[in-house]
Design a protein around this motif. Structure first.
Motif, PDB file in Angstrom:
ATOM      1  N   PHE A 298       0.846  -1.196   0.000  1.00  0.00           N
ATOM      2  CA  PHE A 298       0.000   0.000   0.000  1.00  0.00           C
ATOM      3  C   PHE A 298       0.881   1.245   0.000  1.00  0.00           C
ATOM      4  O   PHE A 298       1.859   1.312   0.759  1.00  0.00           O
ATOM      5  CB  PHE A 298      -0.895   0.049   1.245  1.00  0.00           C
ATOM      6  N   ALA A 299       0.502   2.207  -0.831  1.00  0.00           N
ATOM      7  CA  ALA A 299       1.113   3.536  -0.733  1.00  0.00           C
ATOM      8  C   ALA A 299       0.033   4.431  -0.141  1.00  0.00           C
ATOM      9  O   ALA A 299      -1.026   4.623  -0.750  1.00  0.00           O
ATOM     10  CB  ALA A 299       1.530   4.036  -2.114  1.00  0.00           C
ATOM     11  N   VAL A 300       0.281   4.915   1.078  1.00  0.00           N
ATOM     12  CA  VAL A 300      -0.725   5.735   1.757  1.00  0.00           C
ATOM     13  C   VAL A 300      -0.374   7.204   1.521  1.00  0.00           C
ATOM     14  O   VAL A 300       0.705   7.667   1.910  1.00  0.00           O
ATOM     15  CB  VAL A 300      -0.757   5.437   3.277  1.00  0.00           C
ATOM     16  N   LEU A 301      -1.307   7.923   0.881  1.00  0.00           N
ATOM     17  CA  LEU A 301      -1.045   9.323   0.520  1.00  0.00           C
ATOM     18  C   LEU A 301      -1.587  10.287   1.577  1.00  0.00           C
ATOM     19  O   LEU A 301      -2.429   9.908   2.404  1.00  0.00           O
ATOM     20  CB  LEU A 301      -1.727   9.651  -0.818  1.00  0.00           C
ATOM     21  N   ASP A 302      -1.157  11.530   1.474  1.00  0.00           N
ATOM     22  CA  ASP A 302      -1.754  12.550   2.344  1.00  0.00           C
ATOM     23  C   ASP A 302      -2.976  13.201   1.689  1.00  0.00           C
ATOM     24  O   ASP A 302      -3.560  14.124   2.239  1.00  0.00           O
ATOM     25  CB  ASP A 302      -0.719  13.604   2.788  1.00  0.00           C
ATOM     26  N   ALA A 303      -3.349  12.724   0.495  1.00  0.00           N
ATOM     27  CA  ALA A 303      -4.622  13.139  -0.117  1.00  0.00           C
ATOM     28  C   ALA A 303      -5.613  12.005   0.092  1.00  0.00           C
ATOM     29  O   ALA A 303      -5.223  10.828   0.075  1.00  0.00           O
ATOM     30  CB  ALA A 303      -4.442  13.391  -1.607  1.00  0.00           C
ATOM     31  N   GLY A 304      -6.865  12.358   0.274  1.00  0.00           N
ATOM     32  CA  GLY A 304      -7.877  11.326   0.498  1.00  0.00           C
ATOM     33  C   GLY A 304      -9.114  11.561  -0.341  1.00  0.00           C
ATOM     34  O   GLY A 304      -9.172  12.493  -1.145  1.00  0.00           O
ATOM     35  N   MET A 305     -10.107  10.693  -0.105  1.00  0.00           N
ATOM     36  CA  MET A 305     -11.359  10.802  -0.869  1.00  0.00           C
ATOM     37  C   MET A 305     -12.063  12.132  -0.612  1.00  0.00           C
ATOM     38  O   MET A 305     -12.876  12.567  -1.419  1.00  0.00           O
ATOM     39  CB  MET A 305     -12.294   9.644  -0.531  1.00  0.00           C
ATOM     40  N   ASN A 306     -11.738  12.788   0.487  1.00  0.00           N
ATOM     41  CA  ASN A 306     -12.330  14.117   0.727  1.00  0.00           C
ATOM     42  C   ASN A 306     -11.773  15.134  -0.272  1.00  0.00           C
ATOM     43  O   ASN A 306     -12.445  16.100  -0.611  1.00  0.00           O
ATOM     44  CB  ASN A 306     -12.060  14.593   2.159  1.00  0.00           C
ATOM     45  N   ASP A 307     -10.539  14.896  -0.737  1.00  0.00           N
ATOM     46  CA  ASP A 307      -9.920  15.815  -1.702  1.00  0.00           C
ATOM     47  C   ASP A 307     -10.344  15.487  -3.131  1.00  0.00           C
ATOM     48  O   ASP A 307     -10.571  16.372  -3.936  1.00  0.00           O
ATOM     49  CB  ASP A 307      -8.387  15.724  -1.615  1.00  0.00           C
ATOM     50  N   LEU A 308     -10.392  14.215  -3.453  1.00  0.00           N
ATOM     51  CA  LEU A 308     -10.781  13.764  -4.798  1.00  0.00           C
ATOM     52  C   LEU A 308     -11.729  12.574  -4.611  1.00  0.00           C
ATOM     53  O   LEU A 308     -11.306  11.456  -4.334  1.00  0.00           O
ATOM     54  CB  LEU A 308      -9.542  13.343  -5.606  1.00  0.00           C
ATOM     55  N   LEU A 309     -13.013  12.880  -4.774  1.00  0.00           N
ATOM     56  CA  LEU A 309     -14.055  11.897  -4.446  1.00  0.00           C
ATOM     57  C   LEU A 309     -14.358  10.933  -5.585  1.00  0.00           C
ATOM     58  O   LEU A 309     -14.949   9.879  -5.376  1.00  0.00           O
ATOM     59  CB  LEU A 309     -15.328  12.676  -4.066  1.00  0.00           C
ATOM     60  N   ARG A 310     -13.964  11.270  -6.801  1.00  0.00           N
ATOM     61  CA  ARG A 310     -14.427  10.523  -7.972  1.00  0.00           C
ATOM     62  C   ARG A 310     -14.155   9.007  -7.912  1.00  0.00           C
ATOM     63  O   ARG A 310     -15.035   8.222  -8.244  1.00  0.00           O
ATOM     64  CB  ARG A 310     -13.859  11.120  -9.270  1.00  0.00           C
ATOM     65  N   PRO A 311     -12.944   8.585  -7.499  1.00  0.00           N
ATOM     66  CA  PRO A 311     -12.738   7.130  -7.439  1.00  0.00           C
ATOM     67  C   PRO A 311     -13.700   6.444  -6.461  1.00  0.00           C
ATOM     68  O   PRO A 311     -14.263   5.391  -6.769  1.00  0.00           O
ATOM     69  CB  PRO A 311     -11.274   6.998  -6.984  1.00  0.00           C
ATOM     70  N   ALA A 312     -13.914   7.060  -5.304  1.00  0.00           N
ATOM     71  CA  ALA A 312     -14.786   6.431  -4.306  1.00  0.00           C
ATOM     72  C   ALA A 312     -16.244   6.448  -4.744  1.00  0.00           C
ATOM     73  O   ALA A 312     -16.982   5.474  -4.549  1.00  0.00           O
ATOM     74  CB  ALA A 312     -14.642   7.150  -2.961  1.00  0.00           C
ATOM     75  N   LEU A 313     -16.661   7.537  -5.376  1.00  0.00           N
ATOM     76  CA  LEU A 313     -18.081   7.682  -5.709  1.00  0.00           C
ATOM     77  C   LEU A 313     -18.478   6.993  -7.007  1.00  0.00           C
ATOM     78  O   LEU A 313     -19.561   6.443  -7.123  1.00  0.00           O
ATOM     79  CB  LEU A 313     -18.427   9.177  -5.782  1.00  0.00           C
ATOM     80  N   TYR A 314     -17.589   7.062  -7.998  1.00  0.00           N
ATOM     81  CA  TYR A 314     -17.946   6.521  -9.323  1.00  0.00           C
ATOM     82  C   TYR A 314     -17.017   5.403  -9.783  1.00  0.00           C
ATOM     83  O   TYR A 314     -17.043   5.069 -10.976  1.00  0.00           O
ATOM     84  CB  TYR A 314     -17.850   7.616 -10.396  1.00  0.00           C
ATOM     85  N   ASP A 315     -16.175   4.890  -8.907  1.00  0.00           N
ATOM     86  CA  ASP A 315     -15.134   3.944  -9.343  1.00  0.00           C
ATOM     87  C   ASP A 315     -14.318   4.546 -10.479  1.00  0.00           C
ATOM     88  O   ASP A 315     -13.886   3.845 -11.402  1.00  0.00           O
ATOM     89  CB  ASP A 315     -15.737   2.610  -9.831  1.00  0.00           C
ATOM     90  N   ALA A 316     -14.134   5.853 -10.431  1.00  0.00           N
ATOM     91  CA  ALA A 316     -13.450   6.528 -11.539  1.00  0.00           C
ATOM     92  C   ALA A 316     -11.959   6.221 -11.519  1.00  0.00           C
ATOM     93  O   ALA A 316     -11.353   6.076 -10.452  1.00  0.00           O
ATOM     94  CB  ALA A 316     -13.662   8.034 -11.436  1.00  0.00           C
ATOM     95  N   TYR A 317     -11.407   6.135 -12.713  1.00  0.00           N
ATOM     96  CA  TYR A 317      -9.973   5.863 -12.856  1.00  0.00           C
ATOM     97  C   TYR A 317      -9.217   7.179 -12.998  1.00  0.00           C
ATOM     98  O   TYR A 317      -9.555   8.013 -13.838  1.00  0.00           O
ATOM     99  CB  TYR A 317      -9.730   5.003 -14.105  1.00  0.00           C
ATOM    100  N   HIS A 318      -8.205   7.368 -12.182  1.00  0.00           N
ATOM    101  CA  HIS A 318      -7.268   8.486 -12.355  1.00  0.00           C
ATOM    102  C   HIS A 318      -5.863   7.901 -12.371  1.00  0.00           C
ATOM    103  O   HIS A 318      -5.511   7.135 -11.454  1.00  0.00           O
ATOM    104  CB  HIS A 318      -7.385   9.500 -11.204  1.00  0.00           C
ATOM    105  N   ASP A 319      -5.107   8.283 -13.377  1.00  0.00           N
ATOM    106  CA  ASP A 319      -3.726   7.826 -13.447  1.00  0.00           C
ATOM    107  C   ASP A 319      -2.958   8.331 -12.233  1.00  0.00           C
ATOM    108  O   ASP A 319      -3.167   9.472 -11.808  1.00  0.00           O
ATOM    109  CB  ASP A 319      -3.087   8.422 -14.709  1.00  0.00           C
ATOM    110  N   VAL A 320      -2.084   7.493 -11.686  1.00  0.00           N
ATOM    111  CA  VAL A 320      -1.215   7.933 -10.595  1.00  0.00           C
ATOM    112  C   VAL A 320       0.212   7.874 -11.129  1.00  0.00           C
ATOM    113  O   VAL A 320       0.646   6.850 -11.658  1.00  0.00           O
ATOM    114  CB  VAL A 320      -1.329   7.016  -9.356  1.00  0.00           C
ATOM    115  N   VAL A 321       0.916   8.993 -11.012  1.00  0.00           N
ATOM    116  CA  VAL A 321       2.273   9.071 -11.547  1.00  0.00           C
ATOM    117  C   VAL A 321       3.213   9.530 -10.444  1.00  0.00           C
ATOM    118  O   VAL A 321       2.891  10.473  -9.712  1.00  0.00           O
ATOM    119  CB  VAL A 321       2.314  10.100 -12.713  1.00  0.00           C
ATOM    120  N   ALA A 322       4.347   8.853 -10.316  1.00  0.00           N
ATOM    121  CA  ALA A 322       5.339   9.299  -9.332  1.00  0.00           C
ATOM    122  C   ALA A 322       6.126  10.452  -9.932  1.00  0.00           C
ATOM    123  O   ALA A 322       6.575  10.371 -11.078  1.00  0.00           O
ATOM    124  CB  ALA A 322       6.260   8.145  -8.969  1.00  0.00           C
ATOM    125  N   LEU A 323       6.281  11.535  -9.167  1.00  0.00           N
ATOM    126  CA  LEU A 323       6.960  12.708  -9.725  1.00  0.00           C
ATOM    127  C   LEU A 323       8.440  12.462  -9.976  1.00  0.00           C
ATOM    128  O   LEU A 323       9.066  13.139 -10.782  1.00  0.00           O
ATOM    129  CB  LEU A 323       6.792  13.934  -8.809  1.00  0.00           C
TER     130      LEU A 323
END
Ligand code: LLP
Length: 416
Positions: A298-323
Motif C-alpha cells: 500500500f502507498a498511503v497518501l496525504d490526499a484522500g477521498m475528501n480531496d478527490l471523491l471521484r474514485p470512491a463515488l464513481y469507481d473513476a480511474y485516475h492515473d497515478v504518476v510518481a513525480l
C-alpha cells in the motif's frame, strides 16, 4: 508532461510546487485550459449563432473562471453562489444559463434581477415560480425547459441524467403542452429547450440519439406554432482518463449536431465542463508511508477521498504518476488516509518503489476534483495553484483550523 527534470506542469517542476505549498494541492495549467477552450470554441464555430457556457460545477476556482471569462466564456450555473462567482469573475449576465431541479425562490429572483441569458426550468412548478417572480420584479426572463429525452448515456449510472425516472428535466409528453401554455405569456419568454443526458460520454450513439429526439421535438413545436430561439445541448463530452481510452473530438460532436439539427436556424448553447478543465488539473500528494499487509503493498497518501471523491463515488480511474520519474517496478494499492474502505485511488498500480516523502500526481483531476471536495475527517480543503509558463501562484490558500473553527458557534448553555 515528463522530461529529465521529472514531472512538469507547463515549465514548472511539479515537485517544486509541492515543496512550496505543501500537499495535497490542486494544480491547474492555464495554457491547457485556454487551449481546451479554444479547441471547443473552434469546433462549434460551425454554428453561426452560439454561446459556450463553462459548467462552473466542474471547476469553480475564481482564477480559472477569470481565465475563461477573459477568453469570452459564458457560464452554466446550478446555484446562486455559482451565479455570484461567475459575475464576480467578469462573465456577463447575458452569457449565463441556470439549470438545476431545486432552484430556490431566492436563487431565481437573483438570476432574474441579474438578467441572465436563460433559466432552464426543470418542472411545471418551477415555471410557475419563475413566472410569479417575473411578475413581482417586472422583468421578463428568458426561459427554457430542460427536457428529459429518455436516452441511455452509456456512462456511469451516477452521472446519467436523461433516462426516464431521473429527477432531471420534464418528460416530453409533459413538456410539450407547457410550451403551448406559455407561448403568449407576458411574464416569461419561453423560447428555449435544454437537453443534457449525462457526463463523460465517450461514444457517438447517445449524442446522436439525443439530437435526433431533439429534432423531433423541435418539429413538434414548430407544427404547434411555438417558436424556439435557443437549443441548449448541455455538456457531457467525455475525456480519456487512462491511456488508450479514446474520446469523441469536439469536431465530431459538432458535426453530429449539425447533421441532426441542420434545419434549426436559432442559437445553440453548449455547456462543457470536463472537456475544458479535466486534463488541465492534477492533484499532487505526498506518500505518508508505505505498508505491506495481506500480501499487498500500500502507498498511503496525504490526499484522500475528501480531496478527490471521484474514485470512491464513481469507481473513476485516475492515473497515478510518481513525480520522481523513476522506472515503475512495484505494484501498489494507492490509498488515502480517510477512515473509509472506499478511500482508494487505484488498485494494483505499477509505480517506482515509493518511500515516505515521495510525491505523486493524480492526473486528469481538474474537473469535479476540488469542487467536490469536503472536510470529512476534519481535513482542511486543499489549496489550488495556477501555472502559466514558468510562473505559478497559489489561487486558493489551504483552509486553516481557524477557518474551520470560525464557523462553529457555542450555544449559550455550553461554556467554551
Ligand atoms: N450541463 C448540465 C445541465 C449538467 O448537468 C452538467 C453536468 C454539465 C452541463 C457539464 O457536464 P460535463 O461537460 O462536465 O460532462 N461529478 C461527476 C460529473 C457530474 C456532472 C453533472 N452535470 C464526475 O465527477 O464525473
Amino acid at each position: 508532461m515528463k522530461n529529465k527534470d521529472g514531472f512538469r506542469i507547463e515549465n514548472v517542476s511539479a515537485a517544486s510546487i509541492a515543496e512550496k505549498t505543501g500537499t495535497p494541492v490542486y494544480v491547474y495549467s492555464q495554457s491547457a485550459i485556454e487551449k481546451n477552450w479554444a479547441v471547443f470554441c473552434d469546433a462549434v464555430s460551425v454554428f453561426p449563432e452560439r454561446t459556450v457556457c463553462f459548467a462552473v460545477k466542474s471547476n469553480a476556482n475564481m482564477a480559472v473562471l477569470r481565465v475563461l471569462a477573459r477568453s469570452g466564456a459564458g457560464a452554466d450555473i446550478v446555484s446562486g453562489t455559482e451565479l455570484e462567482l461567475a459575475l464576480r469573475a467578469g462573465i456577463p449576465a447575458g452569457k449565463i444559463v441556470f439549470s438545476g431541479v431545486g432552484k430556490t425562490e431566492e436563487e431565481i429572483t437573483a438570476a432574474v434581477k441579474a438578467g441572465i441569458k436563460q433559466i432552464n426550468a426543470e418542472s411545471a412548478e418551477e415555471l410557475e415560480t419563475i413566472a410569479d417572480i417575473a411578475r413581482k420584479t417586472g422583468q421578463r426572463p428568458v426561459v427554457g425547459i430542460r427536457v428529459n429525452p429518455d436516452v441511455d448515456a452509456h456512462t456511469h449510472a451516477k452521472i446519467t441524467t436523461g433516462t426516464k425516472g431521473a429527477k432531471f428535466g420534464i418528460d416530453w409528453t409533459d413538456a410539450c403542452p407547457l410550451y403551448r401554455r406559455y407561448a403568449r405569456s407576458d411574464d416569461i419568454a419561453l423560447s428555449g429547450i435544454e437537453i443534457h443526458v449525462g457526463s463523460q460520454l465517450l461514444s457517438e450513439k447517445p449524442f446522436r440519439e439525443t439530437f435526433k429526439k431533439t429534432a423531433a421535438m423541435l418539429r413538434d413545436l414548430e407544427s404547434d406554432g411555438v417558436r424556439i430561439d435557443t437549443v441548449d445541448v448541455g455538456g457531457g463530452l467525455g475525456v480519456p482518463y487512462r491511456s488508450g481510452e479514446s474520446a469523441l473530438s469536439p469536431k465530431t460532436y459538432a458535426a453530429l449536431l449539425k447533421e441532426e439539427l441542420s434545419f434549426f436556424q436559432g442559437e445553440f448553447v453548449f455547456e462543457p465542463g470536463r472537456f475544458i478543465v479535466a486534463n488541465a488539473g492534477w492533484l499532487l500528494a505526498r506518500v505518508v508511508r508505505t505498508k505491506r499487509t495481506g500480501g499487498k503493498n500500500f502507498a498511503v497518501l496525504d490526499a484522500g477521498m475528501n480531496d478527490l471523491l471521484r474514485p470512491a463515488l464513481y469507481d473513476a480511474y485516475h492515473d497515478v504518476v510518481a513525480l520522481s520519474g523513476k522506472e515503475p517496478d512495484t505494484v501498489y494499492d494507492v490509498v488515502g488516509p480517510v477512515c473509509e474502505s472506499s478511500d482508494v485511488f487505484g488498485r494494483d498500480r505499477t509505480l517506482p518503489e515509493l518511500e515516505a516523502g515521495d510525491y505523486v500526481a493524480l492526473c486528469t483531476a481538474g474537473a469535479y476534483g476540488a469542487t467536490m471536495s469536503s472536510t470529512y475527517n476534519c481535513r482542511p480543503l486543499a489549496p489550488e495553484v495556477l501555472v502559466k509558463g514558468d510562473r505559478f501562484a497559489v489561487v486558493r490558500r489551504r483552509q486553516t483550523v481557524e477557518d474551520m473553527m470560525g464557523v462553529q458557534l457555542d450555544p449559550d448553555w455550553i461554556s467554551g
